[in-house]
Design an enzyme around this catalytic site. Structure first.
Site, PDB file in Angstrom:
ATOM      1  N   PRO A 252       1.079  -1.127  -0.138  1.00 54.74           N
ATOM      2  CA  PRO A 252       0.062  -0.058  -0.019  1.00 54.74           C
ATOM      3  C   PRO A 252       0.832   1.242  -0.016  1.00 54.74           C
ATOM      4  CG  PRO A 252      -0.623  -1.502   1.667  1.00 54.74           C
ATOM      5  CD  PRO A 252       0.912  -2.009   1.359  1.00 54.74           C
ATOM      6  N   TYR A 253       0.552   2.325  -0.758  1.00 50.95           N
ATOM      7  CA  TYR A 253       1.341   3.466  -0.779  1.00 50.95           C
ATOM      8  C   TYR A 253       0.367   4.877  -1.011  1.00 50.95           C
ATOM      9  CZ  TYR A 253       4.664   6.293  -3.427  1.00 50.95           C
ATOM     10  OH  TYR A 253       5.655   7.170  -3.823  1.00 50.95           O
TER      11      TYR A 253
ATOM     12  N   THR B 171       6.195   9.011   1.573  1.00 51.61           N
ATOM     13  CA  THR B 171       7.082   9.922   2.473  1.00 51.61           C
ATOM     14  C   THR B 171       7.707   8.941   3.699  1.00 51.61           C
ATOM     15  OG1 THR B 171       5.257  10.434   3.740  1.00 51.61           O
ATOM     16  CG2 THR B 171       5.871  12.173   1.791  1.00 51.61           C
ATOM     17  N   SER B 172       7.430   7.890   3.690  1.00 54.30           N
ATOM     18  CA  SER B 172       8.106   7.070   4.759  1.00 54.30           C
ATOM     19  C   SER B 172       9.415   7.233   4.819  1.00 54.30           C
ATOM     20  CB  SER B 172       7.917   5.631   4.376  1.00 54.30           C
ATOM     21  OG  SER B 172       8.820   4.806   5.321  1.00 54.30           O
TER      22      SER B 172
ATOM     23  N   ARG C  62       0.018  -3.655   6.942  1.00 62.96           N
ATOM     24  CA  ARG C  62      -0.093  -5.252   7.244  1.00 62.96           C
ATOM     25  C   ARG C  62      -1.267  -5.729   7.146  1.00 62.96           C
ATOM     26  NH1 ARG C  62       4.815  -7.825   8.192  1.00 62.96           N
ATOM     27  NH2 ARG C  62       3.478  -9.550   7.895  1.00 62.96           N
ATOM     28  N   PHE C  63      -2.376  -5.047   7.670  1.00 63.60           N
ATOM     29  CA  PHE C  63      -3.712  -5.630   8.097  1.00 63.60           C
ATOM     30  C   PHE C  63      -4.701  -5.545   6.753  1.00 63.60           C
ATOM     31  CE2 PHE C  63      -3.236  -4.860  12.960  1.00 63.60           C
ATOM     32  CZ  PHE C  63      -2.173  -5.848  12.941  1.00 63.60           C
ATOM     33  N   GLY C  64      -4.419  -4.133   6.017  1.00 65.40           N
ATOM     34  CA  GLY C  64      -5.248  -4.184   5.026  1.00 65.40           C
ATOM     35  C   GLY C  64      -4.989  -2.763   4.346  1.00 65.40           C
TER      36      GLY C  64
ATOM     37  N   ILE D 131      -6.496   0.906   3.588  1.00 67.79           N
ATOM     38  CA  ILE D 131      -7.593   1.806   3.876  1.00 67.79           C
ATOM     39  C   ILE D 131      -8.196   2.379   2.732  1.00 67.79           C
ATOM     40  CG2 ILE D 131      -8.164   4.032   5.420  1.00 67.79           C
ATOM     41  CD1 ILE D 131      -5.310   3.169   7.084  1.00 67.79           C
TER      42      ILE D 131
ATOM     43  N   TYR E 263      13.349  14.810  19.180  1.00 67.23           N
ATOM     44  CA  TYR E 263      13.485  14.731  17.661  1.00 67.23           C
ATOM     45  C   TYR E 263      14.966  15.484  17.474  1.00 67.23           C
ATOM     46  CZ  TYR E 263      12.070  15.354  12.789  1.00 67.23           C
ATOM     47  OH  TYR E 263      12.175  15.223  11.424  1.00 67.23           O
TER      48      TYR E 263
END
Lengths: 531, 531
Positions: free
Chosen positions: B116-117, B121-122, B250-252, B254, B448
């Site tokens: 899923p994309y 920006t990960s 991992r689960f689905g 959205i 941070y």
């Protein structure tokens, strides 16, 4: 001493005033008295325990009676009639996480059902043992009630899970803190129970629900110990706290609870304002919530609740004068009482009060100062005792609650009230129904409805009436975008209605989690998830 | 147009000012330039797709290049060197939930991996395809970015999951609302991505993290569609929203997101205050958070970050005058800049500002008005562009974040900074390290940290340096009661450190959930949970 067949300490007696009785008689007819069973009669019914002896387990009949039922209306009817049904085979009082683990291992070894027990205040059938071929062990956390540690910088307190409201607050207040969690069951309900059932307190507007207060802790499960560390926030995967909260004892037994605490505020005041009618009152409370006015409590009674509260209050002459004054100021017939709290520094409270008064005035609110607010604060935990007063006058009382988005509050509230009000029309019985909103959010509100009815000629009739009313209201909630519980949890009584909101895959997910933590289904079977 | 090998739109260029370069040269040595690969060179490497043709899937090489990498420093090095490694075999752009379901069914039928994309920006390796025998399909939600509906009473907006920050805000602002979620990646990251990775925005103090904003929606899984209805709050069992948030794909997938929105505030201002030293600054920000002063943003730079920001800012002469003024008022060497925001009605903001100023003054804070606050607000999304400016000057920059309880903030911050500062001592390299706290809670704070280092003689060396630094800092976090991520998520880069905080049973629980929703492990394998 705690009552074995009702709410709270038997030294506290709340009677229905004479004019209150007249008020109800006019609305639902004169009271119907049913005879109470005695403790001796009930003790005589307790069967022999099927448990083997264990040093941590008490097989005493009275302990078993005292842990057989919660505080729902069916529980009340069972306790009053003496018709308890099933008793646990024994009650364990572990004093440490190690003893909880020992008891779980023993339960596994001897093929037992285990029911985790906090304060026994469930109003949804969480702790009632069911008939089973397997012996039932009720595991009380009452002896794990100590404050273990405070992190004064991070404002985190570590408690045993069995600490009840007064134990939590007195241990915190001694050091200048509060948890700020005050459900109406506060005198008896426990920290572990609040976590397991996703509890909410009267001042959740300031302190948050238990979801915001529960920071981490330990859970003993049949799959091992789950340790949840404290972080102020985290993006590291799904939050294990959230999986535990609402698990209602199905996944494991909470053996340690870390909570977020707050320094005692400099000042706290409660005020009452009367709005001219329900529509303006509803707009006003929604505006207060959505404008983020920093209040600590908001509670809005609808017109019938307002009328009922004023009728049941003491000092009828004083109330009459108040109502004359309110009518002159524009809040006459149909007026709604809104109580709000400000908690914080004097500067903060002055700013909050100013904002609240300005906003409420724009909706026609008539401000009456702190007198009624003080009354509310004094009596905030007394309502559950009123069931005794009403029962003694021949009336049964129950409450139920839901929550929904603002756009649906009025619709759902009306439908729930109507389902109850007309619920016994076949029996030719009136039901007196009234409602308040006491937990408000940007998105919506809780809806808390009280209903008073006559029990009928005998306990079986009382029970049938309750079942009819409860089912009608629960169905109405489930079919109209309400959650089946805002603060009481699911237990057994709400379990049939849960699939509507969780959906098929959601229910399968919760069942998968129960299977993961408790593969042999020993923990509170039938609670939360119907088996 | 969006850059294929770096951050943001290529029309936006943020250069390192000359005096900034001199500042860094003194601290870590003069820059080291590495040659960039061209898009053509990269396109030439893209292998033939292993996917069969499907009307919703694009097999074009450039689409595959543009969806192969995120925005972590290793991604940057891969994109700059042209050494991409693995490309997805194709990119799908569904336009509806039905098309998402169709693609999942097709993936199952053809034995595919699905990634899923959202906005790509990960910074933790969430969307990078791995070498696999199975073809890899990247499923972009970019074409599902519309505002579908607003519930004006309940302040809930329904969006497609692919709406990025500007798409969310422009569609809401047109109707007088804001979501108020502003992560630094806001220009490109998406609503669905924020939910899947438990994102937090710069003004979480007012609006909450995505946990508070996400109200419900739909998720397409291999086990069916999960529909999560909206409730303001509920005690009806574990919250399915919370199981979804942080599941990182991992689960689905959205397919619809409902969020809690807010009416645009009457007024918003940001202010800067300088505290004389770190200890006082830390006490001040903790007090502000714990006193519940209703601010909308709090950001505290430590002394090195303050110095670095002032050095890298434009207008050196103006800064020199500011520093003279601050020194005269008691905030000289070692001073720390605190920026805070107030958002609300004019009355609310005046009250909040008064409380904040009074409290900050008691810690020796020197108030400088709105000028630096305005600068912060103008530049709030420009920091990611600075990687380009630094790279062009011969420096690599990366950031990492954690969160911990207040009692541990100073300890953890120092240990993380030290782990980075000394991380390349074997190489004889200096690392410039500085930190801010930008999300504060009653219980604790995010930490941070930014680190700047020289990439070395070639890309392999740059990568080895990063790995060393990242591992040292991550280990330090995991071993010192920090969460491995406060706002970036776990992905692949943080997955090895997750078991420390989740524990054995916690990890098994997350794996059980992944197995429940995605029994064949097609979705983003290796993300969140190492397989």
């Amino acid at each position: 001493m705690r009552r074995w067949n009702g709410w709270g300490d038997d030294a506290t007696v709340v009677e229905l005033p004479a004019h209150g009785e007249a008020f109800l008689a006019e609305l639902v007819g004169s009271g119907q008295l049913l005879a109470d069973a005695s403790l001796e009669q009930v003790l005589a019914q307790v069967p022999a325990s099927r448990l083997q002896a264990h040093p941590l387990i008490c097989l005493n009949a009275e302990d078993r009676v005292r842990h057989a039922r919660g505080q729902s209306l069916p529980d009340w009817l069972a306790m009053r009639s003496g018709d308890f049904g099933v008793f646990p085979d024994g009650v364990a009082y572990p004093e440490s996480a190690a003893q909880v683990r020992e008891l779980l291992a023993w339960a596994s070894q001897h093929d037992l059902i285990v029911i985790p027990y906090g304060g026994g205040t469930s109003v949804a059938g969480h702790i009632n043992p069911q008939a089973s071929n397997k012996p039932v062990l009720t595991l009380s956390l009452a002896r794990m009630s100590k404050l273990i540690e405070i992190d004064h910088d991070s404002l985190i307190a570590t408690f045993g899970p069995g600490a009840n409201g007064p134990q939590v607050e007195s241990q915190l207040r001694a050091q200048g803190y509060t948890l700020g969690h005050f459900p109406q069951s506060w005198e008896l309900s426990t920290l572990g129970g609040w976590v397991a059932s996703r509890s909410s307190g009267q001042q959740s507007l300031r302190y948050g629900r238990i979801e915001q207060l529960f920071a981490g802790g330990k859970v003993e499960t049949f799959a091992g110990t789950l340790e949840i560390p404290t972080f102020p926030a985290s993006a590291a995967g799904p939050d294990l706290r959230e999986i535990l909260m609402g698990s209602e004892g199905r996944f494991g037994i909470i053996s340690e609870v870390k909570v977020r605490i707050t320094r005692l505020a400099e000042q706290e005041n409660f005020y009452a304002v009367f709005l001219p009618n329900w529509q303006q009152a509803l707009s006003a409370i929604r505006s207060l919530a959505q404008a983020r006015v920093p209040l600590s409590m908001l509670r809005l009674s609808n017109a019938i609740e307002t009328k009922t509260q004023l009728a049941l209050a003491g000092h009828p002459q004083q109330i009459a004068w108040l109502e004359k004054y309110l009518a002159l100021r524009g809040a006459g017939e149909g007026k709604c009482m809104l109580t709000f709290g400000v908690t914080g520094s004097r500067t903060q409270n002055a700013a909050s009060l100013k904002q609240a008064k300005k906003l409420l005035k724009s909706f026609g609110g008539v401000f009456t100062g702190t007198l009624l607010g003080k009354k509310w604060a004094e009596n905030r935990f007394r309502f559950p005792y009123l069931r005794h007063g009403l029962w003694a006058a021949g009336y049964a009382v129950d409450t139920l609650e839901t929550a929904t988005d603002w756009s649906n509050v009025d619709n759902l509230l009306n439908k729930v009230e109507t389902s109850l009000r007309t619920g016994l029309s076949e029996e030719g019985e009136q039901v007196h129904v009234f409602t308040h909103l006491s937990h408000v959010y940007n998105e919506g509100s809780s809806i808390y409805t009280t209903y008073v009815f006559r029990p009928g000629a005998n306990y079986a009739e009382a029970m049938a009436r309750w079942q009819k009313l409860k089912h009608a209201a629960s169905l109405t909630i489930a079919e109209n975008r309400g959650t089946i519980s805002h603060q009481h949890g699911v237990g057994r009584d709400h379990a049939p209605y849960l699939p509507v909101e969780k959906g098929e895959l959601g229910m399968a997910t919760l069942k998968a989690l129960a299977g993961h933590f408790d593969p042999e289904q020993r923990l509170a079977p039938g609670v939360l998830l119907q088996d």
